[in-house]
Scaffold this active site. Structure first.
Site, PDB file in Angstrom:
ATOM      1  N   GLN A   1      29.482  53.996  29.612  1.00 44.67           N
ATOM      2  CA  GLN A   1      28.367  54.719  29.342  1.00 44.67           C
ATOM      3  C   GLN A   1      28.266  55.728  28.357  1.00 44.67           C
ATOM      4  O   GLN A   1      27.139  55.760  27.835  1.00 44.67           O
ATOM      5  CB  GLN A   1      28.178  55.376  31.008  1.00 44.67           C
ATOM      6  CG  GLN A   1      26.649  56.035  31.034  1.00 44.67           C
ATOM      7  CD  GLN A   1      26.386  56.671  32.258  1.00 44.67           C
ATOM      8  OE1 GLN A   1      26.964  55.934  33.404  1.00 44.67           O
ATOM      9  NE2 GLN A   1      25.445  57.560  32.325  1.00 44.67           N
TER      10      GLN A   1
ATOM     11  N   CYS B   1      32.249  49.698  39.856  1.00 41.84           N
ATOM     12  CA  CYS B   1      33.760  49.736  40.019  1.00 41.84           C
ATOM     13  C   CYS B   1      34.127  51.029  40.594  1.00 41.84           C
ATOM     14  O   CYS B   1      35.326  50.965  41.002  1.00 41.84           O
ATOM     15  CB  CYS B   1      34.285  49.445  38.712  1.00 41.84           C
ATOM     16  SG  CYS B   1      33.847  50.955  37.412  1.00 41.84           S
TER      17      CYS B   1
ATOM     18  N   HIS C   1      28.197  53.321  38.798  1.00 43.32           N
ATOM     19  CA  HIS C   1      29.246  52.198  38.385  1.00 43.32           C
ATOM     20  C   HIS C   1      29.562  51.375  39.630  1.00 43.32           C
ATOM     21  O   HIS C   1      30.480  52.041  40.627  1.00 43.32           O
ATOM     22  CB  HIS C   1      30.378  52.951  37.658  1.00 43.32           C
ATOM     23  CG  HIS C   1      29.627  53.321  36.364  1.00 43.32           C
ATOM     24  ND1 HIS C   1      30.236  52.862  35.093  1.00 43.32           N
ATOM     25  CD2 HIS C   1      28.808  54.372  36.071  1.00 43.32           C
ATOM     26  CE1 HIS C   1      29.718  53.702  34.213  1.00 43.32           C
ATOM     27  NE2 HIS C   1      28.648  54.588  34.741  1.00 43.32           N
TER      28      HIS C   1
ATOM     29  N   CYS D   1      30.567  47.421  32.984  1.00 45.26           N
ATOM     30  CA  CYS D   1      31.769  48.113  32.287  1.00 45.26           C
ATOM     31  C   CYS D   1      32.600  47.194  31.854  1.00 45.26           C
ATOM     32  O   CYS D   1      32.761  46.061  32.396  1.00 45.26           O
ATOM     33  CB  CYS D   1      32.129  49.062  33.580  1.00 45.26           C
ATOM     34  SG  CYS D   1      33.479  48.307  34.604  1.00 45.26           S
ATOM     35  N   GLU D   2      33.281  47.555  30.721  1.00 47.16           N
ATOM     36  CA  GLU D   2      34.244  46.923  29.997  1.00 47.16           C
ATOM     37  C   GLU D   2      35.464  46.614  30.433  1.00 47.16           C
ATOM     38  O   GLU D   2      36.145  45.777  30.287  1.00 47.16           O
ATOM     39  CB  GLU D   2      34.152  47.362  28.490  1.00 47.16           C
ATOM     40  CG  GLU D   2      34.963  48.631  28.354  1.00 47.16           C
ATOM     41  CD  GLU D   2      34.986  48.839  26.779  1.00 47.16           C
ATOM     42  OE1 GLU D   2      34.180  48.468  26.003  1.00 47.16           O
ATOM     43  OE2 GLU D   2      35.842  49.821  26.494  1.00 47.16           O
ATOM     44  N   HIS D   3      35.815  47.695  31.675  1.00 49.91           N
ATOM     45  CA  HIS D   3      37.068  47.437  32.196  1.00 49.91           C
ATOM     46  C   HIS D   3      37.107  46.560  33.430  1.00 49.91           C
ATOM     47  O   HIS D   3      38.285  45.898  33.576  1.00 49.91           O
ATOM     48  CB  HIS D   3      37.359  48.818  32.768  1.00 49.91           C
ATOM     49  CG  HIS D   3      37.232  49.931  31.748  1.00 49.91           C
ATOM     50  ND1 HIS D   3      36.412  51.013  31.911  1.00 49.91           N
ATOM     51  CD2 HIS D   3      37.749  50.345  30.537  1.00 49.91           C
ATOM     52  CE1 HIS D   3      36.451  51.772  30.673  1.00 49.91           C
ATOM     53  NE2 HIS D   3      37.374  51.398  29.964  1.00 49.91           N
ATOM     54  N   HIS D   4      36.063  46.364  33.996  1.00 50.99           N
ATOM     55  CA  HIS D   4      36.092  45.574  35.389  1.00 50.99           C
ATOM     56  C   HIS D   4      35.143  44.455  35.311  1.00 50.99           C
ATOM     57  O   HIS D   4      35.220  43.726  36.424  1.00 50.99           O
ATOM     58  CB  HIS D   4      36.020  46.472  36.697  1.00 50.99           C
ATOM     59  CG  HIS D   4      36.792  47.492  36.523  1.00 50.99           C
ATOM     60  ND1 HIS D   4      36.391  48.954  36.073  1.00 50.99           N
ATOM     61  CD2 HIS D   4      38.068  47.913  37.251  1.00 50.99           C
ATOM     62  CE1 HIS D   4      37.308  49.865  36.628  1.00 50.99           C
ATOM     63  NE2 HIS D   4      38.553  49.098  37.017  1.00 50.99           N
TER      64      HIS D   4
HETATM   65 ZN   LIG Z   1      34.703  50.052  35.593  1.00 48.41          ZN
END
Ligand SMILES: [Zn+2]
Length: 154
Positions: free
Chosen positions: A83, A113, A111, A42-45
């Site tokens: 996603q 995260c 995910h 995931c691009e956030h975490h």
């Molecule tokens: Zn994430």
């Protein structure tokens, strides 16, 4: 490791060559490639997204080798992702490559995260669905979903 493995899909040079073939046998019903491994981040975490993609298409003039679908999924998965966008990128690429609108994709993924930090929900997973062409028809979509119940012994 990030450049060569996890995020190799950021470099357009790494896009797999999707050689297409003439649809000689005139197969014009649904073709489904299911249980394709999703191994993304995931691009956030920068934490893993793991699950499966199921893809259906209705060939017109062109077909592609089955394993090329898996390779295309792998390519788009290996970059920082969300996603929803992953689903759309794979759909659009297949529509362009096969010169058809009739493509559907479902991704089910966990995910990390969500499961390993914050709320720490180990059981939930995320489903995204994108489609075009004849799959806008509910009966067509349902026959695709029905086929996802098929299993092959490993
Ligand atoms: Zn994430």
């Amino acid at each position: 490791m990030y450049v060569k493995e996890l995020f190799y899909g950021l470099n357009p040079k790494n896009r797999p060559k999707l050689s297409t073939f003439e649809n000689k046998y005139g197969y014009n019903k649904m073709l489904i490639e299911q249980n394709i491994n999703i191994d993304s981040s995931c691009e956030h975490h920068f934490l893993p997204i793991v699950g499966h993609a199921h893809i259906g298409y209705i060939p017109n003039k062109k077909v592609i080798g089955l394993s090329k679908i898996n390779r295309l999924v792998d390519y788009y998965a290996h970059r920082p992702q969300v996603q929803e966008r992953l689903c759309i990128q794979i759909l659009k690429d297949l529509q362009e490559t096969l010169e058809i609108e009739d493509v559907i994709i479902v991704i089910n993924a966990k995910h990390m995260c969500v499961s390993s930090r914050g709320i720490k929900d180990k059981s939930s997973f995320t489903t995204t669905i994108e489609y075009g062409g004849r799959f806008k028809d509910i009966e067509f979509r349902n026959s695709f979903f029905d086929s996802l119940k098929f299993k092959v012994e490993e």
